[in-house]
Motif scaffolding. Structure first.
Motif, mmCIF file in Angstrom:
data_model
loop_
_atom_site.group_PDB
_atom_site.id
_atom_site.type_symbol
_atom_site.label_atom_id
_atom_site.label_comp_id
_atom_site.label_asym_id
_atom_site.label_seq_id
_atom_site.Cartn_x
_atom_site.Cartn_y
_atom_site.Cartn_z
ATOM 1 N N ALA A 19 0.845 -1.236 -0.061
ATOM 2 C CA ALA A 19 0.147 -0.126 0.054
ATOM 3 C C ALA A 19 1.007 1.147 0.034
ATOM 4 C CB ALA A 19 -1.079 0.028 1.236
ATOM 5 N N THR A 60 -9.073 5.591 -3.239
ATOM 6 C CA THR A 60 -8.143 4.263 -3.396
ATOM 7 C C THR A 60 -8.397 3.572 -4.726
ATOM 8 O OG1 THR A 60 -10.238 3.417 -2.440
ATOM 9 C CG2 THR A 60 -8.216 3.515 -1.062
ATOM 10 N N PHE A 62 -7.156 -0.206 -6.463
ATOM 11 C CA PHE A 62 -6.495 -1.495 -6.228
ATOM 12 C C PHE A 62 -6.126 -1.965 -7.738
ATOM 13 C CE2 PHE A 62 -7.301 -5.859 -4.052
ATOM 14 C CZ PHE A 62 -6.264 -5.820 -3.389
ATOM 15 N N LEU A 77 -2.072 -1.160 -3.591
ATOM 16 C CA LEU A 77 -3.139 -0.396 -3.227
ATOM 17 C C LEU A 77 -2.599 1.018 -3.200
ATOM 18 C CD1 LEU A 77 -6.257 0.079 -2.191
ATOM 19 C CD2 LEU A 77 -5.108 -0.132 0.103
ATOM 20 N N ILE A 79 -3.356 4.775 -2.325
ATOM 21 C CA ILE A 79 -4.047 5.693 -1.475
ATOM 22 C C ILE A 79 -4.008 7.091 -1.631
ATOM 23 C CG2 ILE A 79 -5.061 5.725 0.973
ATOM 24 C CD1 ILE A 79 -4.135 3.129 1.491
ATOM 25 N N LEU A 95 -4.141 7.324 6.794
ATOM 26 C CA LEU A 95 -3.641 6.540 5.715
ATOM 27 C C LEU A 95 -3.525 5.036 6.006
ATOM 28 C CD1 LEU A 95 -2.144 6.330 2.837
ATOM 29 C CD2 LEU A 95 0.047 6.429 4.424
ATOM 30 N N THR A 98 -6.781 3.403 6.397
ATOM 31 C CA THR A 98 -7.696 3.148 5.427
ATOM 32 C C THR A 98 -7.055 1.826 4.642
ATOM 33 O OG1 THR A 98 -7.866 5.684 5.233
ATOM 34 C CG2 THR A 98 -8.280 4.308 3.077
ATOM 35 N N ALA A 99 -5.722 1.815 4.757
ATOM 36 C CA ALA A 99 -5.143 0.574 4.048
ATOM 37 C C ALA A 99 -5.554 -0.792 4.623
ATOM 38 C CB ALA A 99 -3.744 0.817 3.859
ATOM 39 N N TYR A 102 -9.395 -1.648 3.988
ATOM 40 C CA TYR A 102 -9.555 -1.802 2.469
ATOM 41 C C TYR A 102 -9.133 -3.261 2.364
ATOM 42 C CZ TYR A 102 -9.989 -1.249 -2.643
ATOM 43 O OH TYR A 102 -10.241 -1.351 -3.833
ATOM 44 N N LEU A 103 -7.861 -3.549 2.631
ATOM 45 C CA LEU A 103 -7.345 -4.523 2.479
ATOM 46 C C LEU A 103 -8.012 -6.018 3.278
ATOM 47 C CD1 LEU A 103 -3.665 -3.431 2.165
ATOM 48 C CD2 LEU A 103 -5.038 -4.245 0.349
ATOM 49 N N LEU A 113 3.445 -1.083 4.171
ATOM 50 C CA LEU A 113 2.840 0.376 3.827
ATOM 51 C C LEU A 113 3.931 1.185 3.555
ATOM 52 C CD1 LEU A 113 0.398 2.350 3.780
ATOM 53 C CD2 LEU A 113 0.933 2.564 6.154
ATOM 54 N N HIS A 478 -11.172 4.836 7.508
ATOM 55 C CA HIS A 478 -10.303 4.354 8.330
ATOM 56 C C HIS A 478 -10.986 3.928 9.610
ATOM 57 C CE1 HIS A 478 -10.774 8.470 9.577
ATOM 58 N NE2 HIS A 478 -10.137 8.180 10.734
#
Ligand code: BES
Ligand code: ZN
Ligand code: ZN
Length: 499
Positions: A19, A60, A62, A77, A79, A95, A98-99, A102-103, A113, A478
């Protein structure tokens, strides 16, 4: 969760996905983005060029590609983090959260990250780890079915050129802060039949033992002896006895100003029906979070116990349930607080200030020279500031300024409202020293604050009204909706700076 620090070869991390933060309107020139573009056969550049992705904060994209050779991850990913100038440490936490969310939604539990922040590596690690940990909090504790398993297995943080040691210590700090925020959020989210004052005291005791804090619980008999008539008046209508929770952190070596003692004081109304001045039934369920101020003190003290700053901190929580029954306070009752001041109770729903009156006075009696109280005190603050700013009021501009500045650093907004003698006149009572409401619908948040101020003698004091900010009505990428643990990061910064 396993967290790792990586300082070079981002792509080669032993994880399933990478990410990476992308600034607004960023062009791929060199470095990490160029490397990722190569890895994906030009995919990164193409989504940026086609404006499929603009790098706005929270955006985002992907990407899936066939990894080969040394690289294990076959997902990237991207972002968005917006303009570089607005990208500070708190945004790194957003951040990272959020990562993670999402993942996890895409069933990926191991990722690396690259926040691409210019800030100190250790601080970046702290923010990132906190963001990951708080992103995993869910509201479904009491579900027996369809429970979310959103645990991250491996999180690898990449900060180019940083020292491994700094990243590791930053990561563990961030995990402590994130876990402490989740501790607070869990308490705020607890149903009121489960988290009554006695249970809140039990949880505090257990936590204190785990992190090495001293903990003392005052029961009603002790409160009676000390003359806490204001606090006790709120619990008369409840089958649950009141508890005053006292936590003490004493550093092994102290570096702060001699004789200075910070006390954090929290409103811990485990449920607020309003008492005899009963609230409308619609939305009353929200009042389980009326102990958020107390929960914030507990979470902050937990982090302090583990982070071990070099200044002492006192934590005090007034844990009480506000219910109507035959023994409940009536509007028109007069009670006497611990300081000897008499209070005419004209609205039993203005109970937070009644419990805080004795709690702040107790803090000062214990030697506190600086008091920060926090409370879901007024509906009026939600009208004034919504859910974006916490109101801060106080008798010492230096302390208020410090809180606002620490908040800015930690991504928590505070907005000052005034206190003055003119406002204090609004709570003069015809028959007692003061009354617990005044001014009608005017300046509700200020009136609440000046009431508490009546019980401060010499200490520097600030009051945080978190009624609007302690609970989020909407989810964000997030984090879930619900309890936010607002103010913990700011208070930890305040403690850190006083070392
Ligand atoms: N716990 C409430 C404040 C509150 C209201 C928090 C709505 C969150 C959402 C507090 O005890 C209360 O009832 N305050 C009264 C004060 C009034 C009677 C002066 C209020 O704000 O209406
Ligand atoms: Zn109330
Ligand atoms: Zn309340």
């Amino acid at each position: 969760m396993k967290s790792q620090a990586i300082t070079n070869n981002f792509q080669e991390a032993n994880v399933d996905a990478l990410a990476v933060a992308i600034f607004k309107d960023e062009k791929i020139t060199s470095g990490i983005l160029k490397d990722l573009d190569k890895l994906t056969g030009g995919l990164v550049d193409s989504v940026i060029k086609t404006e499929e992705f603009k790098g706005e904060a929270g955006e985002t994209v992907f990407l899936r590609y066939a990894a080969n050779g040394k690289v294990k991850a076959n997902r990237i990913l991207l972002i968005g983090v917006g303009d570089k100038i607005d990208y500070q440490l708190p945004q790194v936490a957003v951040l990272a959260g959020t990562a993670a969310r999402y993942l996890i939604k895409h069933n990926i539990r191991s990722f690396a990250l690259a926040p691409r922040s210019d800030a100190d590596g250790s601080d970046v690690a702290t923010s990132a780890a906190q963001g990951i940990v708080t992103s995993q909090f869910e509201l479904d504790k009491y579900r027996t079915q369809d429970k979310k398993d959103n645990k991250v297995d491996t999180f690898a943080l990449f900060v180019e050129g940083a020292r491994d040691k700094d990243l590791k210590s930053g990561l563990s700090r961030g995990e402590i802060i994130g876990d402490s925020m989740n501790f607070t959020r869990d308490l705020a989210n607890e149903p009121p039949n489960i988290l009554h004052p006695t249970e809140m005291a039990n949880r505090a005791q257990k936590m204190a033992k785990e992190v090495g804090l001293k903990c003392e619980i005052l029961d009603q008999a002790k409160m009676e002896k000390m003359g806490m008539g204001s606090l006790m008046s709120v619990s008369y209508g409840s089958a649950q006895p009141p508890k005053m929770i006292i936590l003490k952190y004493e550093p092994k070596k102290s570096t702060g100003k001699k004789g200075e003692l910070l006390a954090l004081v929290g409103k811990g109304i485990t449920f607020d029906t309003g008492g005899i001045s009963i609230k409308p039934s619609e939305g009353m369920d929200a009042m389980k979070y009326d102990m958020s101020g107390g929960a914030t003190v507990l979470g902050t003290m937990r982090a302090i116990g583990l982070l071990q700053p070099t200044v002492p901190v006192l934590g005090i929580i007034a844990a009480v349930e506000n219910m109507p029954d035959g023994k409940a306070s009536r509007p028109a009752d007069v009670v006497t607080a611990m300081t000897g001041k008499t209070i005419e109770i004209l609205n039993t729903d203005a109970e937070g200030r009644l419990v805080l009156a004795d709690a702040v006075a107790y803090a000062e009696k214990q030697g506190a020279t600086k008091i920060v109280d926090m409370a879901t005190l007024t509906g009026a603050v939600i009208i004034a500031l919504g859910d974006l700013n916490t109101a801060v009021l106080g008798n010492d501009q230096g302390l208020v300024d410090e809180i606002i500045a620490c908040g800015k650093e930690m991504g928590e907004d505070f907005w000052q409202l005034p206190v003055s003698k003119e406002y204090s006149k609004l709570i003069k009572s015809d028959i007692a020293d003061i009354k617990n409401i005044g001014g009608g619908r005017k300046a509700g948040t200020i009136v609440g604050a000046v009431f508490i101020q009546e019980f401060i003698k010499d200490a520097k004091w600030a009051h945080l009204d978190i009624a609007g900010t302690a609970w989020a009505d909407d989810a964000k990428p997030h984090r879930v909706k619900g309890p936010t643990a607002v103010a913990i990061r700011t208070l930890l910064k305040l403690v850190e700076k006083s070392q």
